[in-house]
Design a protein around this motif. Structure first.
Motif, PDB file in Angstrom:
ATOM      1  N   VAL A   1       0.841  -1.202   0.000  1.00 39.12           N
ATOM      2  CA  VAL A   1       0.000   0.000   0.000  1.00 39.12           C
ATOM      3  C   VAL A   1       0.873   1.248   0.000  1.00 39.12           C
ATOM      4  O   VAL A   1       0.601   2.209  -0.730  1.00 39.12           O
ATOM      5  N   PHE A   2       1.931   1.258   0.789  1.00 39.01           N
ATOM      6  CA  PHE A   2       2.835   2.408   0.835  1.00 39.01           C
ATOM      7  C   PHE A   2       3.480   2.638  -0.526  1.00 39.01           C
ATOM      8  O   PHE A   2       3.518   3.773  -1.021  1.00 39.01           O
ATOM      9  N   ILE A   3       3.980   1.582  -1.155  1.00 46.00           N
ATOM     10  CA  ILE A   3       4.605   1.708  -2.475  1.00 46.00           C
ATOM     11  C   ILE A   3       3.584   2.190  -3.502  1.00 46.00           C
ATOM     12  O   ILE A   3       3.880   3.029  -4.358  1.00 46.00           O
ATOM     13  N   GLY A   4       2.351   1.693  -3.420  1.00 44.42           N
ATOM     14  CA  GLY A   4       1.303   2.124  -4.336  1.00 44.42           C
ATOM     15  C   GLY A   4       0.957   3.594  -4.174  1.00 44.42           C
ATOM     16  O   GLY A   4       0.782   4.310  -5.159  1.00 44.42           O
ATOM     17  N   ILE A   5       0.878   4.058  -2.922  1.00 45.72           N
ATOM     18  CA  ILE A   5       0.581   5.469  -2.680  1.00 45.72           C
ATOM     19  C   ILE A   5       1.709   6.352  -3.196  1.00 45.72           C
ATOM     20  O   ILE A   5       1.464   7.398  -3.814  1.00 45.72           O
ATOM     21  N   VAL A   6       2.945   5.935  -2.980  1.00 45.98           N
ATOM     22  CA  VAL A   6       4.089   6.701  -3.482  1.00 45.98           C
ATOM     23  C   VAL A   6       4.060   6.747  -5.015  1.00 45.98           C
ATOM     24  O   VAL A   6       4.304   7.796  -5.613  1.00 45.98           O
ATOM     25  N   ALA A   7       3.735   5.627  -5.654  1.00 42.44           N
ATOM     26  CA  ALA A   7       3.687   5.597  -7.122  1.00 42.44           C
ATOM     27  C   ALA A   7       2.583   6.495  -7.662  1.00 42.44           C
ATOM     28  O   ALA A   7       2.787   7.222  -8.644  1.00 42.44           O
TER      29      ALA A   7
ATOM     30  N   TYR B   1       2.443  13.948  -9.643  1.00 38.49           N
ATOM     31  CA  TYR B   1       3.453  15.004  -9.671  1.00 38.49           C
ATOM     32  C   TYR B   1       4.007  15.181 -11.079  1.00 38.49           C
ATOM     33  O   TYR B   1       4.162  16.304 -11.560  1.00 38.49           O
ATOM     34  N   GLU B   2       4.318  14.063 -11.754  1.00 42.28           N
ATOM     35  CA  GLU B   2       4.865  14.151 -13.108  1.00 42.28           C
ATOM     36  C   GLU B   2       3.861  14.764 -14.080  1.00 42.28           C
ATOM     37  O   GLU B   2       4.233  15.553 -14.939  1.00 42.28           O
ATOM     38  N   ILE B   3       2.602  14.405 -13.947  1.00 38.48           N
ATOM     39  CA  ILE B   3       1.591  14.966 -14.842  1.00 38.48           C
ATOM     40  C   ILE B   3       1.392  16.453 -14.560  1.00 38.48           C
ATOM     41  O   ILE B   3       1.277  17.262 -15.485  1.00 38.48           O
ATOM     42  N   ALA B   4       1.372  16.825 -13.281  1.00 38.26           N
ATOM     43  CA  ALA B   4       1.131  18.223 -12.924  1.00 38.26           C
ATOM     44  C   ALA B   4       2.306  19.124 -13.301  1.00 38.26           C
ATOM     45  O   ALA B   4       2.112  20.227 -13.809  1.00 38.26           O
TER      46      ALA B   4
ATOM     47  N   ILE C   1       2.654  10.186 -20.310  1.00 40.41           N
ATOM     48  CA  ILE C   1       2.680   8.724 -20.415  1.00 40.41           C
ATOM     49  C   ILE C   1       3.295   8.115 -19.167  1.00 40.41           C
ATOM     50  O   ILE C   1       2.760   7.162 -18.590  1.00 40.41           O
ATOM     51  N   ASP C   2       4.416   8.658 -18.720  1.00 43.47           N
ATOM     52  CA  ASP C   2       5.107   8.127 -17.551  1.00 43.47           C
ATOM     53  C   ASP C   2       4.257   8.291 -16.294  1.00 43.47           C
ATOM     54  O   ASP C   2       4.146   7.361 -15.490  1.00 43.47           O
ATOM     55  N   GLY C   3       3.644   9.454 -16.131  1.00 38.87           N
ATOM     56  CA  GLY C   3       2.796   9.684 -14.969  1.00 38.87           C
ATOM     57  C   GLY C   3       1.583   8.768 -14.953  1.00 38.87           C
ATOM     58  O   GLY C   3       1.196   8.241 -13.906  1.00 38.87           O
ATOM     59  N   THR C   4       0.974   8.558 -16.109  1.00 32.37           N
ATOM     60  CA  THR C   4      -0.195   7.674 -16.186  1.00 32.37           C
ATOM     61  C   THR C   4       0.175   6.239 -15.847  1.00 32.37           C
ATOM     62  O   THR C   4      -0.570   5.554 -15.135  1.00 32.37           O
ATOM     63  N   THR C   5       1.324   5.774 -16.327  1.00 32.22           N
ATOM     64  CA  THR C   5       1.717   4.411 -16.000  1.00 32.22           C
ATOM     65  C   THR C   5       2.034   4.275 -14.511  1.00 32.22           C
ATOM     66  O   THR C   5       1.727   3.237 -13.919  1.00 32.22           O
ATOM     67  N   TYR C   6       2.625   5.300 -13.902  1.00 27.72           N
ATOM     68  CA  TYR C   6       2.851   5.252 -12.452  1.00 27.72           C
ATOM     69  C   TYR C   6       1.527   5.171 -11.699  1.00 27.72           C
ATOM     70  O   TYR C   6       1.403   4.413 -10.729  1.00 27.72           O
ATOM     71  N   ILE C   7       0.530   5.932 -12.126  1.00 23.53           N
ATOM     72  CA  ILE C   7      -0.769   5.912 -11.452  1.00 23.53           C
ATOM     73  C   ILE C   7      -1.429   4.542 -11.603  1.00 23.53           C
ATOM     74  O   ILE C   7      -1.975   3.991 -10.640  1.00 23.53           O
ATOM     75  N   ILE C   8      -1.385   3.974 -12.790  1.00 22.96           N
ATOM     76  CA  ILE C   8      -1.983   2.654 -13.011  1.00 22.96           C
ATOM     77  C   ILE C   8      -1.256   1.593 -12.183  1.00 22.96           C
ATOM     78  O   ILE C   8      -1.894   0.767 -11.517  1.00 22.96           O
ATOM     79  N   GLU C   9       0.069   1.612 -12.220  1.00 23.86           N
ATOM     80  CA  GLU C   9       0.832   0.625 -11.465  1.00 23.86           C
ATOM     81  C   GLU C   9       0.585   0.751  -9.962  1.00 23.86           C
ATOM     82  O   GLU C   9       0.421  -0.251  -9.264  1.00 23.86           O
ATOM     83  N   GLY C  10       0.557   1.979  -9.456  1.00 23.49           N
ATOM     84  CA  GLY C  10       0.299   2.191  -8.041  1.00 23.49           C
ATOM     85  C   GLY C  10      -1.081   1.721  -7.639  1.00 23.49           C
ATOM     86  O   GLY C  10      -1.259   1.093  -6.586  1.00 23.49           O
ATOM     87  N   SER C  11      -2.067   1.984  -8.468  1.00 24.44           N
ATOM     88  CA  SER C  11      -3.436   1.550  -8.176  1.00 24.44           C
ATOM     89  C   SER C  11      -3.547   0.026  -8.164  1.00 24.44           C
ATOM     90  O   SER C  11      -4.211  -0.546  -7.297  1.00 24.44           O
ATOM     91  N   VAL C  12      -2.894  -0.626  -9.109  1.00 19.81           N
ATOM     92  CA  VAL C  12      -2.932  -2.091  -9.160  1.00 19.81           C
ATOM     93  C   VAL C  12      -2.230  -2.690  -7.946  1.00 19.81           C
ATOM     94  O   VAL C  12      -2.720  -3.669  -7.357  1.00 19.81           O
ATOM     95  N   VAL C  13      -1.118  -2.112  -7.539  1.00 21.33           N
ATOM     96  CA  VAL C  13      -0.415  -2.620  -6.358  1.00 21.33           C
ATOM     97  C   VAL C  13      -1.273  -2.450  -5.101  1.00 21.33           C
ATOM     98  O   VAL C  13      -1.325  -3.346  -4.247  1.00 21.33           O
TER      99      VAL C  13
END
Length: 113
Positions: free
Chosen positions: A9-15, A21-24, A47-59
């Motif tokens: 959960v911690f790693i997902g929230i950080v991701a 942050y990257e998108i903003a 693209i990078d920010g979206t993949t981080y959000i998806i990966e974090g949500s899945v984790v």
């Protein structure tokens, strides 16, 4: 909650926070972009920010697999792992396509036409 699930959960929230942050900020964190132009970095940051959000949500979903019926099954966990791997591969392919820091087969950093 077990320690492993808490860590997930911690790693997902950080991701997710890093992706937002990257998108903003329209920047790329943790990647060598010295050879890339600002326009390339802005295009890739979405693209990078979206993949981080998806990966974090899945984790995070995988961490709560005891509480979410679908994620508690083997098929749900394999689906989550498949999404994670697909996001990493997509991110790498798009980075190679957009940014200038990947050398060609010749060894130079010129963009392919």
């Amino acid at each position: 909650m077990e320690l492993v699930q808490l860590l997930m959960v911690f790693i997902g929230i950080v991701a997710v926070c890093m992706g937002m942050y990257e998108i903003a900020k329209k920047t790329v964190a943790g990647r060598n972009t010295a050879a890339s132009t600002q326009e390339q970095i802005r295009r890739f940051s979405t693209i990078d920010g979206t993949t981080y959000i998806i990966e974090g949500s899945v984790v995070i979903l995988m961490a709560f697999s005891d509480y979410i019926p679908f994620m508690g099954t083997t098929a749900g966990l394999y689906t989550g792992l498949g999404i994670l791997i697909a996001c990493v591969v997509y991110n790498f392919i798009m980075a190679k396509k957009i940014l200038n820091n990947f050398p060609d087969e010749d060894g130079d950093n010129k963009k392919r036409k």
